[in-house]
Write a protein that holds these residues in place. Structure first.
Motif, PDB file in Angstrom:
ATOM      1  N   GLU A 368       0.830  -1.203   0.000  1.00 15.22           N
ATOM      2  CA  GLU A 368       0.000   0.000   0.000  1.00 15.22           C
ATOM      3  C   GLU A 368       0.866   1.255   0.000  1.00 15.22           C
ATOM      4  O   GLU A 368       0.491   2.264  -0.571  1.00 15.22           O
ATOM      5  CB  GLU A 368      -0.891  -0.032   1.234  1.00 15.22           C
ATOM      6  N   SER A 371       2.872   1.330  -3.676  1.00 13.51           N
ATOM      7  CA  SER A 371       2.179   1.623  -4.921  1.00 13.51           C
ATOM      8  C   SER A 371       0.713   1.924  -4.661  1.00 13.51           C
ATOM      9  O   SER A 371       0.104   1.360  -3.760  1.00 13.51           O
ATOM     10  CB  SER A 371       2.295   0.430  -5.875  1.00 13.51           C
ATOM     11  N   ARG A 372       0.180   2.856  -5.451  1.00 13.88           N
ATOM     12  CA  ARG A 372      -1.239   3.175  -5.333  1.00 13.88           C
ATOM     13  C   ARG A 372      -2.038   2.213  -6.173  1.00 13.88           C
ATOM     14  O   ARG A 372      -2.906   1.515  -5.673  1.00 13.88           O
ATOM     15  CB  ARG A 372      -1.470   4.598  -5.837  1.00 13.88           C
ATOM     16  N   LEU A 373      -1.697   2.182  -7.470  1.00 16.37           N
ATOM     17  CA  LEU A 373      -2.440   1.329  -8.385  1.00 16.37           C
ATOM     18  C   LEU A 373      -1.491   0.302  -9.024  1.00 16.37           C
ATOM     19  O   LEU A 373      -1.694  -0.890  -8.915  1.00 16.37           O
ATOM     20  CB  LEU A 373      -3.110   2.181  -9.466  1.00 16.37           C
ATOM     21  N   TRP A 374      -0.444   0.824  -9.675  1.00 18.20           N
ATOM     22  CA  TRP A 374       0.468  -0.069 -10.402  1.00 18.20           C
ATOM     23  C   TRP A 374       1.557  -0.602  -9.476  1.00 18.20           C
ATOM     24  O   TRP A 374       2.094   0.130  -8.665  1.00 18.20           O
ATOM     25  CB  TRP A 374       1.121   0.677 -11.580  1.00 18.20           C
ATOM     26  N   LEU A 375       1.869  -1.880  -9.662  1.00 18.55           N
ATOM     27  CA  LEU A 375       2.944  -2.486  -8.887  1.00 18.55           C
ATOM     28  C   LEU A 375       4.286  -1.914  -9.313  1.00 18.55           C
ATOM     29  O   LEU A 375       4.455  -1.514 -10.466  1.00 18.55           O
ATOM     30  CB  LEU A 375       2.955  -3.998  -9.113  1.00 18.55           C
TER      31      LEU A 375
ATOM     32  N   TYR B 202      -0.403  -6.398 -13.203  1.00 13.94           N
ATOM     33  CA  TYR B 202       0.374  -5.179 -12.985  1.00 13.94           C
ATOM     34  C   TYR B 202      -0.162  -4.274 -11.886  1.00 13.94           C
ATOM     35  O   TYR B 202       0.412  -3.226 -11.628  1.00 13.94           O
ATOM     36  CB  TYR B 202       0.486  -4.387 -14.293  1.00 13.94           C
ATOM     37  N   THR B 203      -1.284  -4.628 -11.269  1.00 15.22           N
ATOM     38  CA  THR B 203      -1.800  -3.732 -10.229  1.00 15.22           C
ATOM     39  C   THR B 203      -1.670  -4.362  -8.846  1.00 15.22           C
ATOM     40  O   THR B 203      -1.548  -5.577  -8.700  1.00 15.22           O
ATOM     41  CB  THR B 203      -3.284  -3.374 -10.447  1.00 15.22           C
ATOM     42  N   ARG B 204      -1.729  -3.492  -7.859  1.00 17.24           N
ATOM     43  CA  ARG B 204      -1.662  -3.933  -6.472  1.00 17.24           C
ATOM     44  C   ARG B 204      -2.839  -4.836  -6.162  1.00 17.24           C
ATOM     45  O   ARG B 204      -2.692  -5.876  -5.513  1.00 17.24           O
ATOM     46  CB  ARG B 204      -1.699  -2.690  -5.576  1.00 17.24           C
ATOM     47  N   TYR B 208      -2.893  -8.730  -4.693  1.00 13.34           N
ATOM     48  CA  TYR B 208      -3.675  -9.183  -3.534  1.00 13.34           C
ATOM     49  C   TYR B 208      -4.536 -10.392  -3.899  1.00 13.34           C
ATOM     50  O   TYR B 208      -4.690 -11.321  -3.106  1.00 13.34           O
ATOM     51  CB  TYR B 208      -4.575  -8.059  -3.022  1.00 13.34           C
TER      52      TYR B 208
END
Lengths: 500, 341
Positions: A368, A371-375, B202-204, B208
């Motif tokens: 968290e 990164s906000r959205l992209w890893l 590619y996203t958090r 998860y």
């Protein structure tokens, strides 16, 4: 001692797991009618040797003679047929079944019609358990009973199975002193009937109280085997168990630790009247920044549940929690982590992702903030590299799957994932369970280092050595409540145990 | 002793690689085998026109399977996908002006409103599922089974045995129109797969999803809001199903009850045949794409070789069973390997 009395003779036993040697050329001799204690640090090889005897590990090098004849067991059933029974450290009871069904697991008496003979089973179970001093209704569901009683039920299953060689791995860890006394009485009577008992324990008092013979292991080798005479005391055993150069650890075993709480530090966590039905009630505690609070108690005294509750994994029925003086709601683990509480559970399986690379394991709790959205995998790898270096985690690299690391290194990863951004409070449940001496000292170092950086730390453990070697202040829990607190005084293991 | 301990790591690493990749290799080999087989068995199978046929035939399934991939990756299941699709398709028709011959007491609205209401419906249905699973604690298997029935009920109540034909023009275009000769439906399905892949990889949030599926307890002990993630994947699944439902009505040319009957099994089959683990944490949209092609080639190819249409149903069942067996064995191999450490 004449040769005829020897039941089991093992020579030059070696065993390795994936390149790691667990046993190196070990000899072991067990005689008829003796209680033989096996001691050593975690990872010293004693459980491995016992699992070879009990047929759990079929592949090994060396020779095993039972009553003079060479044997090689391929399964636990195989060993049982030869009269060897083992009670493992982890409970292997079926909590959904009744007490009697557990006592007779796999060997239920059958009536002439082929149905389960419930009457005989209940009667037999009741008699067996009475020998261990337990007077309970064998028709009760085992899972509803306290953990100590469950352990006694499991013990009785093997003790009275007719096995003539009985291996007990940490049988007393969940038992109260009177329960231990009754167990010892049964063991002595079994011994006097000519059975042989192998007794593995970390509790050296128990070892000295029950054993006739002692064998000490260190790092997969046998250090010494000797009869237990009055000259043998705890110091003698510990010296041989941990070898030279571990004076700090040694002192924690021998007791007399002086507790000194940090002066003038601010309180970071404050709990008031925490209660959870069936687990703990009215627990209040405070932790200061830069302080290690140790919470000690026997297994099943509610401390594991308390640790979970502080992290929001378990909902409390009542109580208040303040973090840095502000009220904190214990609704879920995400909220706790966000507020700066970190938690390392007692089992590695429940804190790590074995099929994922190391870098994903060390970043999961802080994604968290990364990164906000992209890893950002490169940032994750960089963080993983830093942890690998600073905690000296032995691994080929950040992409290695966690499951390929050794237990101690996995444990370090489990702690590392909370260290990128320092938490306010770090809760560790059984932080050194199942570790060898080296890994244990590493953990002690890491935890002390964090304390010196101002983190408030709570350690929950059923191992007195762990609490004594780490804590600045100690609270003892008994049956769900805090029974005593030790601060700014000198304390020994005896006093700690007496309070639990 | 020395020689065995030296030989072991090399042998293990090849074995490890194979075990890890088994769930990816097997579906791909299956696909190659099927393509080769049908090319050999039928002269009409290998053609550009037939490729487009196959793509179009799997598009609706693909959109549903995107959402289902998210759900299965968290080790949950959604059995309500086809019914949510059906209900959403009927809702969008219900709010569209129908021909005088259609005997439905419906409420015609402007096309945009009908679409918004339909999307709101499927998201709300997903929300109810999410509440049931995460708040109340009903296992997703049972909760979505109940939702399956509830959605069928909504569909039945709205059409009352009738058939509606008209849908908003946007839905009609996307479901049955084409651009430069390529059906919009294929483009929408490809976009859905692409977006699903990007989100998962590619996203958090995608991370998860994998971590919750890989070890739910560890995710929770790492401060991941597991319930929120599971609620989200269930709602994503419902949204994808709703989208597929709307486009499906246009694709089929009508909205009626039970018209998505085969899509539940097809979508689950596509995800699982592709190699996404039913135990969560492994797989992804790439696997689902392979699974979709396996199913698409199989269904289409069986038409080309003039096989007994009743046997076709049995063959599909056997292929699914084979995929499930591989799925379970791949997982077991992985678990036994990690347990030996």
């Amino acid at each position: 001692m004449d040769e005829a009395a020897i039941r089991l003779k093992m020579s030059h036993i070696s065993k390795s797991f994936g390149g790691v040697e667990a046993l190196r050329g070990v000899d072991f001799t067990l005689r008829r009618g003796e209680i033989h204690a096996l001691v050593g640090e975690n990872g010293a090889g004693k459980s491995t040797l016992m699992k070879i005897i009990a047929g759990v590990h079929a592949g090994f090098e060396g020779e095993m003679l039972l009553d003079g004849a060479p044997v090689h067991f391929h399964s636990a059933r195989d060993a049982l047929k030869h009269g060897i029974g083992m009670v493992h450290q982890e409970l292997s009871v079926v909590p959904q079944l009744t007490v009697a069904e557990n006592v007779y697991l796999g060997v239920q008496p059958i009536t002439r019609l082929g149905a389960v003979d419930w009457a005989a089973m209940n009667k037999g179970a009741r008699e067996q358990l009475q020998k261990l001093g337990l007077d309970l209704d064998p028709r009760m569901i085992l899972g509803d009973l306290p953990i100590g009683i469950q352990q006694l039920v499991e013990l009785s299953r093997v003790l009275f199975s007719g096995a003539s060689i009985i291996i007990l791995d940490e049988p007393t860890s969940a038992l109260s002193p009177p329960e231990i006394e009754r167990l010892f009485r049964s063991l002595r009577s079994l011994r006097d009937q000519g059975n042989s008992i192998i007794f593995i324990s970390h509790f050296l008092e128990d070892v000295l109280a029950i054993a006739d013979e002692i064998t000490i292991f260190r790092n997969g080798r046998k250090v010494v085997a000797a009869p237990v005479t009055p000259e043998i005391d705890k110091a003698w055993i510990i010296q041989r168990m941990i070898g030279k150069g571990h004076e700090e650890l040694e002192s924690s075993y021998l007791g007399d630790i002086t507790l000194a709480s940090p002066k003038g530090a601010r309180t970071v966590l404050e709990a008031e009247g925490l209660s959870k039905a069936g687990a703990f009630r009215d627990v209040s505690l405070t932790v200061k920044g830069g302080e290690i609070l140790g919470i000690y108690g026997f297994m099943g005294c509610g401390q594991i549940e308390l640790a979970r509750a502080l992290f929001g994994k378990l909902k409390c029925d009542a109580g208040l929690l303040k973090l840095d003086g502000a009220p904190h709601k214990l609704s879920n683990t995400a909220r706790a982590a966000k507020a700066g509480i970190a938690y390392v559970p007692e089992s590695r399986r429940s804190m790590l992702f074995h099929h994922e690379p190391i870098y994903k394991n060390t970043s999961i709790a802080i994604l968290e903030r990364l990164s906000r959205l992209w890893l950002k995998p490169d940032a994750e790898r960089k963080i993983a590299r830093q942890h690998i270096e600073s905690l000296s985690i032995k691994t080929p690299g950040t992409e290695a799957l966690l499951g390929n690391l050794s237990g101690g290194n996995q444990q370090k990863v489990g702690v590392a994932k909370w260290l990128t951004y320092l938490p306010k409070v770090l809760i560790l449940s059984e932080p050194t369970r199942g570790m060898d001496v080296g890994a244990k000292e590493d953990v002690v170092k890491i935890v002390r280092n964090l304390r010196d950086q101002g983190v408030g730390i709570i350690i929950f453990s059923t191992e007195p050595e762990t609490v004594l070697s780490l804590a600045d202040r100690i609270m003892v829990m008994r049956k769900g409540t805090v029974s005593q607190e030790f601060a700014d005084e000198t304390i020994s293991k005896d006093r700690l145990l007496a309070a639990a | 002793m020395t020689s065995t301990s030296e030989a072991r790591p090399a042998r293990q690493s090849v074995g490890d690689w194979f075990r890890n990749q088994l769930s990816n290799i097997a579906p791909f080999l299956t696909l190659l085998f099927l393509v080769a087989f049908f090319s050999f068995a039928s002269s009409s199978f290998m053609s550009f026109g037939n490729l487009q046929n196959i793509l179009q035939q799997v598009s609706i399934t693909a959109i549903i399977a995107v959402g289902l991939t998210f759900v299965i990756l968290t080790a949950e299941i959604d059995l309500s996908v086809a019914s949510v699709a059906n209900a959403t398709g009927i809702v969008v028709a219900f709010f569209t002006l129908q021909d005088a011959s259609v005997n439905i007491a419906n409420i015609p609205l402007a096309g945009g409103f009908a679409i918004i209401l339909a999307i709101a419906t499927c998201v709300a249905l997903g929300g109810i599922t999410a509440i049931g699973v995460t708040r109340i604690g009903i296992p997703s298997f049972i909760m979505t089974l109940a939702m399956l029935q509830i959605c069928d009920g909504i569909s039945a109540m709205l059409v009352r045995g009738q058939i509606a034909y008209a849908v908003p023009s946007l839905v009609g275009e996307l479901g049955s129109g084409s651009i430069f000769g390529i059906p919009w439906l294929i483009i929408v399905a490809a976009l859905a797969l692409l977006i699903g892949h990007v989100v998962l990889t590619y996203t958090r949030f995608g991370r998860y999803v994998y971590m919750v599926g890989g070890n739910r307890e560890a995710a929770e002990y790492s401060g991941v809001n597991v319930k929120l993630i599971i609620a989200a994947v269930l709602m994503i699944s419902a949204f994808c199903s709703g989208l597929a439902g709307m486009l499906g009505v246009a694709y089929f040319g009508s909205a009626q009850q039970n018209e998505f009957g085969t899509y539940l099994l097809d979508a689950i089959a596509a995800v699982v045949v592709g190699g996404t683990s039913l135990f969560g944490g492994r797989g992804g949209i790439g696997n689902t794409i392979i699974g979709l092609f396996v199913l698409g080639v199989l269904n289409n190819g069986l038409d080309h070789i003039n096989i007994d249409s009743f046997l076709k149903i049995l063959i599909r069942g056997l292929i699914l069973l084979a995929a499930l067996i591989i799925n379970i064995y791949a997982e077991r191999l992985r678990v036994s390997r990690s347990a030996s450490h």
